[in-house]
Write a protein that holds these residues in place. Structure first.
Motif, short mmCIF file in Angstrom:
data_model
loop_
_atom_site.label_atom_id
_atom_site.label_comp_id
_atom_site.label_asym_id
_atom_site.label_seq_id
_atom_site.Cartn_x
_atom_site.Cartn_y
_atom_site.Cartn_z
N ARG A 196 48.64 38.46 47.17
CA ARG A 196 48.12 37.20 46.64
C ARG A 196 48.07 36.15 47.75
N SER A 197 47.14 35.21 47.62
CA SER A 197 46.95 34.21 48.67
C SER A 197 47.87 33.02 48.51
N LYS A 198 48.58 32.92 47.38
CA LYS A 198 49.50 31.81 47.16
C LYS A 198 50.88 32.36 46.84
N PHE A 242 48.78 42.66 44.21
CA PHE A 242 48.00 42.56 42.98
C PHE A 242 48.59 43.52 41.94
N SER A 263 41.88 42.28 39.92
CA SER A 263 41.92 41.26 40.98
C SER A 263 40.92 41.59 42.08
N TYR A 292 54.13 35.54 47.42
CA TYR A 292 53.20 36.51 47.97
C TYR A 292 53.56 37.91 47.50
N CYS A 306 43.36 48.30 45.67
CA CYS A 306 44.55 47.61 45.20
C CYS A 306 45.83 48.34 45.62
#
Length: 411
Positions: A321-323, A329, A334, A326, A266
């Motif tokens: 993050r993928s959405k 984490f 996650s 952005y 992370c």
């Protein structure tokens, strides 16, 4: 007079008043975070409605805070645009709150006041000591402080009068209300706090020995791991055709090949990778930084994610993050969720655990069975004590068979 019969009513747009230019800036900020056009319109529509309500009720900039958003959520809407709402929906109000947060970040409105929390000065000093001298993460420092704060009313505010009898009585009373796992964490926090007080000359030395031990067999359980074939199935579930799978594949390979912890993955940053030397810098527990060799397949997966899967944003953390928006984490859970999702895709039935530590244990077990020494495995896993690495020797049945003594009698 012009007849309007049969014509659609003219749409009356809301007047954002003095906040109109700021709504335009708000839209630009959302676009910079790679939000879709539909999402941006939803946020700006809510912001424009909020701005029109602000002008109607006569609020000024210094009055735009959480109270204003709450008032907007409760207002009996008869605003322009044909709305006839008895109450604004919670989602609509949250979007308006996002606009107010943007205004605070820009310095246009005062930032929201921090929640008032009275913390004993000794706890603050203890937390600073944990951060500076012990190298604990911010999350661990916060947890230790909460533990001590919970016990402090019963212990008293003057450490000079602490005694072994008082410490044992307070701890045993707390043990009656908590789970065993919570008590083990409480034991560590209280002992650390008493050592800090003794080192600072605020209490008698040796009181940390008065904290009753929690009965447990150290390293008694077998490591929870997956066979090598199942680990490869997990990695193979990630396709190379979409950004989400590219990210997950890179994270899974870092866990499976290098035995990293979820927090290690992370916290990885782009400049942690030395591509010319084929190495990666990992900052783990106690903020100890080490360089580990980067296997070829891991390096290829990370490069593929950076090139074809990682969003083009100004952020130095590797995994995002993928959405939109952005962002990195926020917690290591996650990374564990990536493992859990891969287990379900691979159809692994009844895995011993579903977190990132499962692949760490699997990596250590695989290295040991391949002939690696305990010292080599411990160096990769960054264990401070060889006793921790010896835990994995219990699953090497082939090695244990060579030293097992024959049964002295018949079964």
């Amino acid at each position: 007079m012009v007849s309007t019969k049969g014509k659609a009513p003219k749409l009356v747009l809301m007047d954002a008043g003095f906040l109109a230019p700021l709504i335009v800036e708000f839209a630009y900020s959302l676009e910079a975070l790679a939000h879709s056009g539909l999402t941006i319109r939803g946020y700006t529509d809510s912001a424009r409605h909020f701005a029109a309500w602000v002008c109607e009720v006569g609020l000024q900039l210094d009055g735009l805070g959480k109270g204003a958003v709450d008032g907007f959520a409760r207002h009996h809407c008869r605003c322009a645009g044909g709305r006839r709402w008895n109450r604004v929906s919670a989602k609509y109000a949250r979007r308006a709150g996002r606009f107010v947060t943007f205004l605070a970040e820009c310095g246009v409105v005062p930032p929201p006041p921090a929640p008032a929390e009275i913390v004993h000065p000794q706890i603050l000093d203890y937390q600073r000591w944990l951060s500076v001298h012990r190298g604990l993460s911010d999350r661990s420092v916060s947890r230790q402080g909460r533990m001590v704060k919970r016990l402090l009313p019963a212990l008293g505010g003057d450490p000079r009068v602490y005694s072994a009898t008082t410490i044992r009585a307070v701890f045993r009373a707390e043990a009656q209300r908590c789970s065993p796992s919570h008590i083990r964490t409480m034991t560590s926090a209280l002992r650390g706090y008493l050592r800090f007080l003794a080192a600072s000359g605020l209490c008698r030395p040796g009181l940390d020995q008065a904290v009753p031990p929690v009965l447990q067999w150290r390293l008694s359980a077998l490591p929870r791991y997956l066979p090598t074939a199942d680990v490869e199935r997990l990695i193979a579930t990630c396709a190379l055709s979409n950004p989400l799978d590219l990210r997950d594949r890179a994270a899974l390979l870092l866990l499976a090949r290098l035995g990293l912890r979820a927090g290690d993955v992370c916290g990885l940053r782009l400049d942690d990778f030395d591509w010319s030397a084929g190495a990666v810098r990992v900052c783990g527990k106690s903020r100890r930084s080490v360089r580990l060799p980067l296997p070829q397949d891991v390096g290829d997966a990370v490069l593929a994610y950076i090139k074809d899967g990682r969003p083009m944003v100004v952020e130095d953390r590797l995994f995002l993050r993928s959405k939109a928006p952005y962002r990195p984490f926020t917690t290591s859970s996650s990374i564990s969720y990536i493992v859990d999702r891969a287990l379900r895709r691979a159809g692994v039935e009844d895995p011993p655990s579903k977190g990132a530590s499962l692949l760490r244990h699997s990596a250590a077990t695989t290295m040991l069975r391949a002939g690696a020494t305990l010292e080599a495995v411990g160096a990769i896993l960054r264990h401070r004590s060889l006793d921790m690495t010896a835990h994995y020797a219990k699953v090497d049945v082939t090695m244990l068979e060579t030293i097992a003594q024959p049964w002295p009698g018949e079964a």
